[in-house]
Design an enzyme around this catalytic site. Structure first.
Site, PDB file in Angstrom:
ATOM      1  N   GLY A   1      -0.220  10.291  37.903  1.00 42.18           N
ATOM      2  CA  GLY A   1       0.202   9.378  36.851  1.00 42.18           C
ATOM      3  C   GLY A   1      -0.037   7.917  37.198  1.00 42.18           C
ATOM      4  CG  HIS A   2       1.430   5.220  34.361  1.00 40.96           C
ATOM      5  ND1 HIS A   2       2.544   4.478  34.624  1.00 40.96           N
ATOM      6  CD2 HIS A   2       1.824   6.168  33.481  1.00 40.96           C
ATOM      7  CE1 HIS A   2       3.574   4.936  33.936  1.00 40.96           C
ATOM      8  NE2 HIS A   2       3.159   5.974  33.240  1.00 40.96           N
ATOM      9  N   GLY A   3       0.161   4.162  38.197  1.00 46.90           N
ATOM     10  CA  GLY A   3       0.904   3.386  39.179  1.00 46.90           C
ATOM     11  C   GLY A   3       1.350   4.146  40.409  1.00 46.90           C
TER      12      GLY A   3
END
Length: 345
Positions: free
Chosen positions: A235-237
């Site tokens: 996922g993002h980040g």
């Protein structure tokens, strides 16, 4: 190659006839005459009597057999080194296929290969000896390092940075928009712009159909030497440390942090912003709702220390029996209570 010559290349001693000819390598069940195989430990010694292999790689504890063998402290690793001597993947010749499409200000290092129907956006830099196989799409402002290989049908989204000597397997998508939506007072979802990027360090491998998302701001980071299996979702980040191992169908929600040398077995799920410490091992299908201390082994969903999970699992299997015992005890207590009550009256 004779067994003795191979052993010399590997830096290992031979037991038995060093002059047997080795023409290839195979698994212990499939190996035949002229082929080398291995077993990892004496736990699998039963296969020695069944194999038709010409020779084996064995550890020092596995009993000597009639089959000539190479002795090694780490048979699997030695087998991998042997395989490298026999199997060299064929690299395509340098050059640009006439169907490839290149945007403005594309910089290509020496001996780059661009396959058929590769599409490259503007301001892309591809390092020397990189290989981009057919049908890949590389968006604007992407950086690809030295000797990195991107297999067919991959997508590298804008601003993605891939280090040196990486391998991206077919169908992977790196740098796609993170799943970022903000609830509104009206009950709808407002899309959060995903202006960040993905940074992949050197010697990372990304499996087929894996997805690594970019965040709204900042970057998603994959540390040096990390290996990501097929169908993994990052996922993002997320921040993944060096030399981690993410096995098939692992899912990391946004903002997860993994330390160094973390192993996540198949289908592990990690909740958003959880931090997993260095050298942690998470068993298959476990769910991680919160932080995990370094150097631990956890299992289950929600994850527990592995020893506790084993005891809990054993009890769960006995629950029907334990429940029936409890019901029997309840009936006996009720009968005793009735007798006591009758005696008082």
């Amino acid at each position: 190659m004779k067994l003795g010559e191979l052993a010399a290349h590997l830096g290992c001693p031979v037991e038995g006839n060093p002059d047997v000819e080795i023409r290839g390598l195979a698994s212990i069940q499939q190996a035949g005459p002229g082929e080398l195989s291995f077993i990892e430990s004496e736990k699998y010694a039963r296969f020695i009597k069944l194999t038709r292999a010409e020779a084996l790689i064995l550890d020092w504890r596995t009993p000597v057999s009639k089959v000539p063998c190479i002795r090694s402290e780490q048979p699997r690793l030695t087998f991998a080194h042997a395989l490298e001597l026999f199997y060299q993947p064929r690299r395509p010749a340098p050059g640009i296929h006439p169907t490839a499409i290149l945007g403005a200000n594309v910089q290509l290092g020496e001996n780059v290969h661009l396959g058929a129907y590769v599409v490259i956006g503007d301001d892309v830099t591809i390092g020397p000896e990189a290989v981009i196989y057919p049908n890949c799409t590389i968006y604007n402002d992407v950086r690809i390092g030295v000797r990195t290989v991107v297999h067919a049908n991959c997508v590298l989204h804008e601003r993605t940075k891939i280090g040196d000597e990486c391998i991206v397997q077919s169908g992977a998508v790196v740098g796609g928009e993170g799943f970022g939506f903000v609830p509104t007072p009206e009950g709808t979802w407002h899309k959060m712009p995903q202006s960040g990027y993905v940074r992949v360090e050197d010697q990372v491998e990304i499996g087929s159909n894996a997805a690594i998302d970019r965040p709204s701001v900042g970057f998603t980071h994959i540390g040096r030497g990390t290996k990501i299996d097929n169908l993994v979702m990052v996922g993002h980040g997320c921040e993944i440390g060096e030399h981690c191992l993410l096995v098939g169908q692992v899912g990391l929600a946004g903002g997860v942090k993994l330390g160094r040398n973390v192993v996540l077995a198949g289908q592990v799920g990690v909740a958003g912003h959880a931090a997993i410490g260095d050298r942690t091992v998470v068993s298959a299908q476990s769910g991680i709702p919160s932080d995990v201390e370094p150097g631990t082994v956890v299992s289950g969903s929600p994850a527990l220390p592995h020893a506790l999970w084993l005891r809990t699992s054993a009890l769960i299997r006995r629950l029907p029996e334990l429940f029936q015992n409890l019901r029997d005890l309840q009936r006996k207590v009720a009968l005793l209570q009735q007798r006591l009550d009758s005696g008082h009256h």
